[in-house]
Design a protein around this motif. Structure first.
Motif, PDB file in Angstrom:
ATOM      1  N   ALA A  52      34.184  73.555  54.072  1.00 29.70           N
ATOM      2  CA  ALA A  52      34.052  72.757  55.295  1.00 29.70           C
ATOM      3  C   ALA A  52      34.405  71.306  54.989  1.00 29.70           C
ATOM      4  O   ALA A  52      34.011  70.760  53.960  1.00 29.70           O
ATOM      5  CB  ALA A  52      32.631  72.845  55.823  1.00 29.70           C
ATOM      6  N   THR A  53      35.149  70.683  55.881  1.00 32.29           N
ATOM      7  CA  THR A  53      35.547  69.282  55.679  1.00 32.29           C
ATOM      8  C   THR A  53      34.903  68.346  56.692  1.00 32.29           C
ATOM      9  O   THR A  53      35.046  67.132  56.588  1.00 32.29           O
ATOM     10  CB  THR A  53      37.079  69.140  55.772  1.00 32.29           C
ATOM     11  N   THR A  54      34.197  68.905  57.692  1.00 28.92           N
ATOM     12  CA  THR A  54      33.515  68.090  58.694  1.00 28.92           C
ATOM     13  C   THR A  54      32.130  68.684  58.942  1.00 28.92           C
ATOM     14  O   THR A  54      31.894  69.876  58.672  1.00 28.92           O
ATOM     15  CB  THR A  54      34.280  68.065  60.029  1.00 28.92           C
ATOM     16  N   PRO A  55      31.194  67.893  59.477  1.00 31.00           N
ATOM     17  CA  PRO A  55      29.882  68.444  59.816  1.00 31.00           C
ATOM     18  C   PRO A  55      29.976  69.622  60.785  1.00 31.00           C
ATOM     19  O   PRO A  55      29.210  70.584  60.680  1.00 31.00           O
ATOM     20  CB  PRO A  55      29.155  67.253  60.444  1.00 31.00           C
ATOM     21  N   LYS A  56      30.908  69.561  61.733  1.00 30.69           N
ATOM     22  CA  LYS A  56      31.040  70.650  62.702  1.00 30.69           C
ATOM     23  C   LYS A  56      31.496  71.940  62.038  1.00 30.69           C
ATOM     24  O   LYS A  56      31.014  73.024  62.359  1.00 30.69           O
ATOM     25  CB  LYS A  56      32.010  70.242  63.816  1.00 30.69           C
ATOM     26  N   GLN A  57      32.432  71.827  61.097  1.00 31.67           N
ATOM     27  CA  GLN A  57      32.866  73.022  60.379  1.00 31.67           C
ATOM     28  C   GLN A  57      31.725  73.601  59.541  1.00 31.67           C
ATOM     29  O   GLN A  57      31.543  74.819  59.468  1.00 31.67           O
ATOM     30  CB  GLN A  57      34.061  72.685  59.483  1.00 31.67           C
ATOM     31  N   LEU A  58      30.959  72.719  58.904  1.00 30.77           N
ATOM     32  CA  LEU A  58      29.830  73.180  58.096  1.00 30.77           C
ATOM     33  C   LEU A  58      28.800  73.893  58.974  1.00 30.77           C
ATOM     34  O   LEU A  58      28.295  74.966  58.608  1.00 30.77           O
ATOM     35  CB  LEU A  58      29.184  72.001  57.373  1.00 30.77           C
ATOM     36  N   ALA A  59      28.490  73.304  60.125  1.00 33.31           N
ATOM     37  CA  ALA A  59      27.533  73.941  61.030  1.00 33.31           C
ATOM     38  C   ALA A  59      28.019  75.322  61.457  1.00 33.31           C
ATOM     39  O   ALA A  59      27.247  76.289  61.459  1.00 33.31           O
ATOM     40  CB  ALA A  59      27.298  73.058  62.251  1.00 33.31           C
ATOM     41  N   GLN A  64      27.146  81.066  61.212  1.00 34.03           N
ATOM     42  CA  GLN A  64      27.693  82.413  61.046  1.00 34.03           C
ATOM     43  C   GLN A  64      27.031  83.145  59.893  1.00 34.03           C
ATOM     44  O   GLN A  64      26.591  84.291  60.026  1.00 34.03           O
ATOM     45  CB  GLN A  64      29.204  82.348  60.817  1.00 34.03           C
ATOM     46  N   TYR A  65      26.941  82.475  58.744  1.00 30.11           N
ATOM     47  CA  TYR A  65      26.413  83.154  57.558  1.00 30.11           C
ATOM     48  C   TYR A  65      24.937  83.476  57.694  1.00 30.11           C
ATOM     49  O   TYR A  65      24.486  84.573  57.312  1.00 30.11           O
ATOM     50  CB  TYR A  65      26.681  82.313  56.304  1.00 30.11           C
ATOM     51  N   PHE A  66      24.150  82.552  58.228  1.00 24.98           N
ATOM     52  CA  PHE A  66      22.729  82.824  58.401  1.00 24.98           C
ATOM     53  C   PHE A  66      22.509  83.969  59.389  1.00 24.98           C
ATOM     54  O   PHE A  66      21.680  84.855  59.153  1.00 24.98           O
ATOM     55  CB  PHE A  66      22.016  81.570  58.894  1.00 24.98           C
ATOM     56  N   ALA A  67      23.222  83.941  60.509  1.00 25.67           N
ATOM     57  CA  ALA A  67      23.022  84.961  61.536  1.00 25.67           C
ATOM     58  C   ALA A  67      23.449  86.341  61.046  1.00 25.67           C
ATOM     59  O   ALA A  67      22.721  87.331  61.221  1.00 25.67           O
ATOM     60  CB  ALA A  67      23.799  84.581  62.795  1.00 25.67           C
ATOM     61  N   LEU A 247      28.462  85.126  72.177  1.00 21.71           N
ATOM     62  CA  LEU A 247      29.563  86.071  72.004  1.00 21.71           C
ATOM     63  C   LEU A 247      29.459  86.799  70.666  1.00 21.71           C
ATOM     64  O   LEU A 247      29.763  87.994  70.571  1.00 21.71           O
ATOM     65  CB  LEU A 247      30.905  85.357  72.138  1.00 21.71           C
ATOM     66  N   GLY A 248      29.034  86.077  69.623  1.00 21.75           N
ATOM     67  CA  GLY A 248      28.794  86.750  68.349  1.00 21.75           C
ATOM     68  C   GLY A 248      27.665  87.750  68.467  1.00 21.75           C
ATOM     69  O   GLY A 248      27.714  88.849  67.893  1.00 21.75           O
ATOM     70  N   GLU A 249      26.633  87.392  69.215  1.00 22.10           N
ATOM     71  CA  GLU A 249      25.508  88.297  69.443  1.00 22.10           C
ATOM     72  C   GLU A 249      25.977  89.544  70.183  1.00 22.10           C
ATOM     73  O   GLU A 249      25.559  90.668  69.864  1.00 22.10           O
ATOM     74  CB  GLU A 249      24.451  87.555  70.253  1.00 22.10           C
ATOM     75  N   HIS A 250      26.836  89.361  71.180  1.00 23.46           N
ATOM     76  CA  HIS A 250      27.407  90.509  71.896  1.00 23.46           C
ATOM     77  C   HIS A 250      28.054  91.482  70.920  1.00 23.46           C
ATOM     78  O   HIS A 250      27.803  92.693  70.978  1.00 23.46           O
ATOM     79  CB  HIS A 250      28.444  90.019  72.910  1.00 23.46           C
ATOM     80  N   MET A 251      28.877  90.959  70.030  1.00 22.10           N
ATOM     81  CA  MET A 251      29.564  91.805  69.043  1.00 22.10           C
ATOM     82  C   MET A 251      28.557  92.620  68.227  1.00 22.10           C
ATOM     83  O   MET A 251      28.683  93.837  68.060  1.00 22.10           O
ATOM     84  CB  MET A 251      30.396  90.893  68.125  1.00 22.10           C
ATOM     85  N   GLN A 391      36.209  87.026  64.091  1.00 19.16           N
ATOM     86  CA  GLN A 391      37.233  86.968  65.131  1.00 19.16           C
ATOM     87  C   GLN A 391      36.614  86.619  66.475  1.00 19.16           C
ATOM     88  O   GLN A 391      37.185  85.851  67.260  1.00 19.16           O
ATOM     89  CB  GLN A 391      37.969  88.302  65.209  1.00 19.16           C
ATOM     90  N   MET A 392      35.422  87.137  66.749  1.00 24.46           N
ATOM     91  CA  MET A 392      34.778  86.841  68.025  1.00 24.46           C
ATOM     92  C   MET A 392      34.383  85.375  68.110  1.00 24.46           C
ATOM     93  O   MET A 392      34.447  84.767  69.189  1.00 24.46           O
ATOM     94  CB  MET A 392      33.555  87.740  68.204  1.00 24.46           C
ATOM     95  N   LEU A 393      33.985  84.772  66.998  1.00 24.64           N
ATOM     96  CA  LEU A 393      33.686  83.343  67.001  1.00 24.64           C
ATOM     97  C   LEU A 393      34.947  82.528  67.284  1.00 24.64           C
ATOM     98  O   LEU A 393      34.885  81.500  67.960  1.00 24.64           O
ATOM     99  CB  LEU A 393      33.077  82.920  65.663  1.00 24.64           C
ATOM    100  N   SER A 394      36.084  82.992  66.782  1.00 21.58           N
ATOM    101  CA  SER A 394      37.346  82.317  67.073  1.00 21.58           C
ATOM    102  C   SER A 394      37.656  82.380  68.559  1.00 21.58           C
ATOM    103  O   SER A 394      38.102  81.393  69.159  1.00 21.58           O
ATOM    104  CB  SER A 394      38.483  82.960  66.262  1.00 21.58           C
TER     105      SER A 394
END
Length: 428
Positions: A52-59, A64-67, A247-251, A391-394
Motif C-alpha cells: 500500500a502506498t496511501t492510507p486509503k490503499q492500506l485501509a 479485506q484481509y481481516f474480513a 458487496l463483499g459480504e454479498h459474495m 474482484q467484487m471489491l474492484s
C-alpha cells in the motif's frame, strides 16, 4: 446481537451528497478502471500482495484481509464440527497463506519487526480458534474453557502489540476490545452451529464479518499521523468502504448459502436469511442515492441475480447437468438486466459492456467455486472464493467512483421505503 449495517446505511444516506461535492476536487483520481479490472480479467495471484502506498490503499487491504480471514476461520470451525477433514485441511492451508499475507501488509505499514510480531499473535489466535472448535466437537468442557482463556489472552496480546506498534496512537485496551469481540463471535458461532441453531450461527457470522471489516479500518488509522488518518473519514472514502463491505459480504454470504444447499433445509435457511438481510441493506443503500422508486428496480434485478446463483447450486447438488445449463443461460439474462440498471444509475458514466463483463465474472467465480466444492476440490473452491471477493471489491470501487462523478449534490433523496429484501429460499 446488534449488526453494524444500520450505521453503514445511515452513512450512505449522509455521504452520498458529500461525496458528490468532494468528487469535484478529486476527479483526477476517479477515472474509470480498465475493462479488464472491471471484468476481473487477469486476476493477480492470491499470494501476491502489492504494498500500500496511501492510507486509503492500506485501509482497503486491511479491511479485506481481516474480513476474509474471519470467514475462513468460521468455515474452518464448521468443518471441524461436521468432521469434514478434507475441507479443514484446505481451510488450514488457506488460513496459513492468508496470515502470511496479512502480516506482510501489516509489516509494510508498521515495519518488518512489528509485522513479525503481529504474525506471531495472529498465528496463535488462529491456532486457539482451532482448539476451541476441537473442544466443542469433542464436547470437552475442560478443553473448551482452556481454549476460551487462551483466546481472551490472545486479544490482550493484540492490544499490547497495537499500542506499541502504533507508538501510542491506539490504546492497548481498544485493540484488545476489538479482538475480544472477534474471538467471542467466533466462539459463539461455534456453539450455535454445534447446537444446530443455524439462524443464530449465520447471523453471528455476518456480524463478525462486519466487525472485522471495520477493525481493518481502525488498524490502518492507528499507523498513520492524525492528518493522514483523517483522510479515511472523508465522505468519498466512507462511501467506498460502505459499498465494498456490503458487496463483499454479498459474495461471501452467497457462498455460504450455495454450500449449505448440500447440508439440508435448516442450514440453508439460516444462511439464506443473511443473504436476504444483505439484499435489504444494499437496497436501502441504493435508495439513499437514487430514491425509493429506483431502489425497487434494483431490488428486483438483484433478486433475480441471487436466485439464479442459488438455483444453480441446487442443480449442482441434484447433479442435474441439463438444469445447470438452463440456469446459466438465465443468469446471463439476469446479469444483463442488472448491468443495464447500474449503467442507467450512473448515467452511462460506465459503459454497459464492462459492467456486464464484471457481473459475468462475479457469477463465474461463484459458479466455479460451487462446482469445485461439490467435487470436493476444496483448495480450488477456497482460491475461487478469495479471488472472487477481490474482484467484487474492484466492482464496488468502480461503481462508487462512477456514483461520485454523477450523483447530484442535492442527494440524498431520503431513505428507501421498499422494505423486505428477501430473495433466497429453499428449493430442493
Amino acid at each position: 446481537m446488534r449488526s453494524r449495517t444500520g450505521p453503514i446505511i445511515l452513512a450512505i444516506l449522509v455521504l452520498a451528497a458529500a461525496a458528490a461535492c468532494d468528487s469535484q476536487t478529486t476527479r483526477k483520481s476517479s477515472s474509470p478502471s480498465s475493462t479488464q479490472t472491471q471484468a476481473g480479467g487477469d486476476h493477480e495471484e492470491h499470494h501476491s500482495v502489492a504494498p500500500a502506498t496511501t492510507p486509503k490503499q492500506l485501509a482497503a487491504q486491511l479491511e479485506q484481509y481481516f474480513a476474509v480471514h474471519t470467514l475462513l476461520a468460521l468455515r474452518q470451525t464448521r468443518s471441524v464440527l461436521t468432521a469434514n477433514a478434507s475441507y479443514r485441511q484446505a481451510a488450514d492451508h488457506e488460513l496459513e497463506e492468508y496470515t502470511g499475507e496479512l502480516s506482510e501488509v501489516v509489516g509494510g505499514a508498521y515495519g518488518d519487526a512489528q509485522g513479525d510480531r503481529f504474525k506471531q499473535v495472529w498465528q496463535q489466535t488462529t491456532a486457539d480458534v482451532g482448539s476451541y472448535a476441537d473442544a466443542v466437537a469433542g464436547k470437552d468442557t475442560s478443553a473448551k474453557q482452556a481454549a476460551r482463556a487462551a483466546l481472551l489472552a490472545d486479544a490482550n496480546a493484540y492490544g499490547t502489540w497495537l499500542a506499541e506498534a502504533s507508538k501510542g496512537r491506539a490504546k492497548a485496551g481498544d485493540g484488545a476490545a476489538d479482538l475480544k469481540t472477534h474471538v467471542q463471535q467466533v466462539m459463539d458461532h461455534a456453539d450455535a452451529y454445534a447446537a444446530h441453531d443455524f439462524d443464530r450461527a449465520y447471523r453471528i457470522e455476518r456480524d463478525a464479518y462486519e466487525h472485522m471489516f471495520a477493525a481493518g479500518t481502525s488498524l490502518a488509522k492507528a499507523g498513520e499521523t492524525p492528518k493522514a488518518a483523517a483522510t479515511l473519514d472523508a465522505p468519498d472514502e466512507k462511501l467506498r468502504a460502505a459499498f465494498a463491505m456490503l458487496l463483499g459480504e454479498h459474495m461471501q454470504l452467497i457462498i455460504d448459502a450455495q454450500r449449505a444447499t448440500f447440508a439440508g433445509a435448516a442450514e440453508f435457511n439460516g444462511a439464506a436469511a443473511q443473504v436476504n438481510a444483505n439484499t435489504a441493506a444494499l437496497t436501502k443503500g441504493m435508495g439513499a442515492i437514487v430514491g425509493p422508486k429506483k431502489a425497487v428496480e434494483f431490488q428486483s434485478a438483484w433478486a433475480e441475480h441471487v436466485e439464479g446463483l442459488l438455483d444453480y447450486s441446487t442443480a449442482v447438488a441434484s447433479n442435474d447437468q441439463a438444469e445447470q445449463a438452463v440456469v446459466r443461460e438465465k443468469m446471463r439474462g439476469y446479469g444483463a438486466r442488472l448491468a443495464l440498471y447500474l449503467s442507467d444509475v450512473v448515467r452511462n458514466e460506465l459503459p454497459l459492456e464492462p459492467i456486464t463483463q464484471a457481473l459475468g465474472a462475479h457469477d463465474q467465480h461463484l459458479v466455479d467455486q460451487i462446482n469445485a466444492y461439490a467435487a470436493k476440490r476444496y483448495d480450488q473452491a477456497q482460491e475461487m472464493e478469495v479471488d472472487g471477493y477481490g474482484q467484487m471489491l474492484s466492482v464496488a470501487n468502480t461503481l462508487v467512483a462512477a456514483i461520485q462523478r454523477t450523483v447530484k449534490p442535492q442527494l440524498p433523496v431520503g431513505g428507501s421505503q421498499t422494505g423486505g429484501g428477501g430473495t433466497a429460499r429453499w428449493r430442493r
